[in-house]
Design an enzyme around this catalytic site. Structure first.
Site, PDB file in Angstrom:
ATOM      1  N   ASP A 193       0.862  -1.176   0.000  1.00 49.14           N
ATOM      2  CA  ASP A 193       0.000   0.000   0.000  1.00 49.14           C
ATOM      3  C   ASP A 193       0.907   1.237   0.000  1.00 49.14           C
ATOM      4  O   ASP A 193       1.603   1.501   0.982  1.00 49.14           O
ATOM      5  CB  ASP A 193      -0.900   0.010   1.233  1.00 49.14           C
ATOM      6  CG  ASP A 193      -1.823   1.216   1.265  1.00 49.14           C
ATOM      7  OD1 ASP A 193      -2.857   1.181   0.584  1.00 49.14           O
ATOM      8  OD2 ASP A 193      -1.493   2.200   1.960  1.00 49.14           O
ATOM      9  N   GLU A 277      -1.512  -1.484  -5.649  1.00 49.54           N
ATOM     10  CA  GLU A 277      -2.764  -0.827  -6.002  1.00 49.54           C
ATOM     11  C   GLU A 277      -2.752  -0.393  -7.466  1.00 49.54           C
ATOM     12  O   GLU A 277      -1.754   0.132  -7.954  1.00 49.54           O
ATOM     13  CB  GLU A 277      -2.977   0.402  -5.119  1.00 49.54           C
ATOM     14  CG  GLU A 277      -3.012   0.104  -3.646  1.00 49.54           C
ATOM     15  CD  GLU A 277      -2.860   1.360  -2.815  1.00 49.54           C
ATOM     16  OE1 GLU A 277      -3.883   1.906  -2.367  1.00 49.54           O
ATOM     17  OE2 GLU A 277      -1.715   1.802  -2.627  1.00 49.54           O
ATOM     18  N   CYS A 329     -12.336  -4.554   6.809  1.00 47.03           N
ATOM     19  CA  CYS A 329     -11.531  -5.187   7.852  1.00 47.03           C
ATOM     20  C   CYS A 329     -10.821  -6.408   7.276  1.00 47.03           C
ATOM     21  O   CYS A 329     -11.463  -7.303   6.710  1.00 47.03           O
ATOM     22  CB  CYS A 329     -12.420  -5.595   9.028  1.00 47.03           C
ATOM     23  SG  CYS A 329     -11.533  -6.464  10.339  1.00 47.03           S
ATOM     24  N   CYS A 332     -12.170  -9.762   9.473  1.00 44.98           N
ATOM     25  CA  CYS A 332     -13.499 -10.373   9.342  1.00 44.98           C
ATOM     26  C   CYS A 332     -14.230  -9.983   8.066  1.00 44.98           C
ATOM     27  O   CYS A 332     -15.269 -10.550   7.747  1.00 44.98           O
ATOM     28  CB  CYS A 332     -14.364 -10.005  10.545  1.00 44.98           C
ATOM     29  SG  CYS A 332     -14.812  -8.242  10.635  1.00 44.98           S
ATOM     30  N   CYS A 347     -12.097  -2.076  13.832  1.00 44.61           N
ATOM     31  CA  CYS A 347     -13.284  -2.736  13.281  1.00 44.61           C
ATOM     32  C   CYS A 347     -14.448  -2.652  14.278  1.00 44.61           C
ATOM     33  O   CYS A 347     -14.314  -3.015  15.459  1.00 44.61           O
ATOM     34  CB  CYS A 347     -12.981  -4.193  12.953  1.00 44.61           C
ATOM     35  SG  CYS A 347     -14.384  -5.076  12.204  1.00 44.61           S
ATOM     36  N   CYS A 350     -15.622  -6.831  14.865  1.00 48.03           N
ATOM     37  CA  CYS A 350     -14.810  -7.817  15.586  1.00 48.03           C
ATOM     38  C   CYS A 350     -13.790  -7.193  16.529  1.00 48.03           C
ATOM     39  O   CYS A 350     -13.104  -7.910  17.269  1.00 48.03           O
ATOM     40  CB  CYS A 350     -14.101  -8.754  14.608  1.00 48.03           C
ATOM     41  SG  CYS A 350     -12.796  -7.952  13.630  1.00 48.03           S
ATOM     42  N   ASP A 357      -3.013   1.885   6.789  1.00 52.60           N
ATOM     43  CA  ASP A 357      -2.279   1.439   5.603  1.00 52.60           C
ATOM     44  C   ASP A 357      -1.921  -0.039   5.692  1.00 52.60           C
ATOM     45  O   ASP A 357      -1.918  -0.750   4.678  1.00 52.60           O
ATOM     46  CB  ASP A 357      -1.012   2.284   5.432  1.00 52.60           C
ATOM     47  CG  ASP A 357      -1.325   3.745   5.166  1.00 52.60           C
ATOM     48  OD1 ASP A 357      -2.433   4.030   4.688  1.00 52.60           O
ATOM     49  OD2 ASP A 357      -0.464   4.606   5.441  1.00 52.60           O
TER      50      ASP A 357
END
Length: 399
Positions: A193, A277, A329, A332, A347, A350, A357
């Site tokens: 990233d 990306e 996330c 999850c 999150c 969870c 990043d």
């Protein structure tokens, strides 16, 4: 025809130790190439205005042959250098129509002044020996000089380029070399990233610091720019000041490229698959607050270098759609809003806590490429132009 699956194009660059005779011959060859380029551009414009149709590269090449038989001043220049100028113009028009087709600002090819034309090149036939013997360079139709032989030449030379830069003259040899043996599998993959605050964050949790090359040189650049602004236009002192500004920018460019090569080599050595990306960098730089910082990190160049190294090492390089990678996330799969100012991902479902990043990099590593097929190493077909002139993927065609 060479087997492209077992060979690769590699560019060797050497600084020239010029002598007055060789520099004068290079300036003449550069002028001859630029003259053909501008004449061919003028002809294309004139033919289109008269008939509404364009003239092809092959037709212009045929007419160049006829002109060489009739005009001594055209025949005095090396044909391979003149053909290269026609090919460059043809490339410019292909790119122009491609941009026009997709609705971008097309940017019509324009006439080249001396300050905008710095490179001439010629194809190198198989029957010719290597143009470098020891530290002596022989350029057909131009002359000989010594070079700084920083590393030995490998493979068969396919193209020879001479380019003028702010700090002197350089020779670039595009050579066909055997493809290196693939690296042993490491069994690891990584998502990358990229950013501005940190150059990149890996899915392993590692961060690559942003060296900010342009910002480091900003004070020196500003000083040289002020000196340039005070010079009288057209004076010799202004020309010298322009050269100093250009030299500062050249040093920044080289430092940035060296950094990209180092970091790309580390990634390729460690990981079998590298996912990055698939960014719309052209659209991102329209943000006037971030444009300078985005252009300084030069993600596009970094991706191109990493892809080239991965292909040669037998690794897999993939561009992944970055949509929702920051908001999802990685533990999850729950998606939530994440304003840009929030740098820690927490999150709501969870309770997973991770750097923003880092979380995006993990998602990039887990998502397969969104395109029809990934850029598997050694599978992408070379473009028509690369096959024609032997240009390297890791080396920009023009200086």
């Amino acid at each position: 025809m060479a087997d492209t699956k077992n060979t690769t194009n590699k560019t060797f660059e050497y600084r020239i130790r010029p002598n007055k005779k060789f520099v004068a011959a290079c300036e003449k060859a550069l002028g001859d190439s630029r003259f053909v380029y501008n004449c061919a551009l003028e002809q294309r414009i004139r033919v289109y205005n008269a008939s509404g149709k364009t003239i092809s590269f092959y037709e212009q090449s045929r007419q160049l042959t006829e002109a060489r038989d009739e005009l001594p001043e055209i025949k005095s220049a090396l044909r391979t250098i003149q053909s290269d100028a026609l090919e460059r113009l043809d490339e410019a028009f292909i790119a122009f129509f491609k941009r026009l087709k997709v609705g971008q600002n097309p940017g019509f090819p324009r006439f080249k002044s001396r300050d905008r034309y710095h490179t001439f090149s010629q194809k190198y036939e198989k029957v010719r020996p290597c143009p470098i013997k020891g530290d002596k360079l022989t350029v057909p139709g131009v002359g000989t000089c010594r070079i700084r032989l920083s590393r030995p030449v490998e493979g068969r030379c396919k193209q020879l380029r001479i380019t003028r830069r702010a700090d002197g003259w350089y020779v670039l040899l595009v050579c066909e070399t055997p493809k290196p043996a693939p690296l042993a599998p490491s069994g690891q993959t990584v998502g990358v990233d990229v950013g501005v605050k940190s150059f990149a964050t890996l899915s392993t949790g590692e961060e690559i610091a942003n060296p900010r090359h342009l910002k480091q040189a900003a004070d020196q650049l500003a000083r040289e720019q002020r000196r340039l602004a005070r010079k009288v236009k057209g004076s010799q002192n202004r020309g010298k000041a322009r050269g100093k500004v250009a030299l500062r920018h050249l040093r920044v460019q080289r430092a940035r490229k060296h950094f990209h090569h180092e970091e790309a080599a580390k990634l390729v050595e460690r990981f079998d698959r590298i996912a990055v990306e698939d960014l719309n960098i052209r659209g991102m730089v329209k943000n006037r607050h971030l444009a300078k910082a985005i252009l300084d990190v030069a993600w596009g160049q970094f991706f191109a270098i990493t892809k080239d190294k991965a292909e040669n090492a037998g690794r897999t390089f993939e561009r992944v759609n970055p949509r929702y990678t920051t908001q999802t996330c990685s533990n999850c799969g729950h998606r939530q809003k994440m304003p840009l100012a929030i740098r820690i991902f927490e999150c709501e479902k969870c309770g997973f806590v991770c750097g923003r990043d880092h979380n995006a990099a993990i998602n990039l590593d887990s998502v397969r490429a969104s395109g029809p097929e990934p850029d598997a190493c050694g599978e992408r077909q070379r473009s028509k132009k690369q096959e024609r002139d032997g240009s390297s993927q890791s080396e920009p065609r023009r200086g």
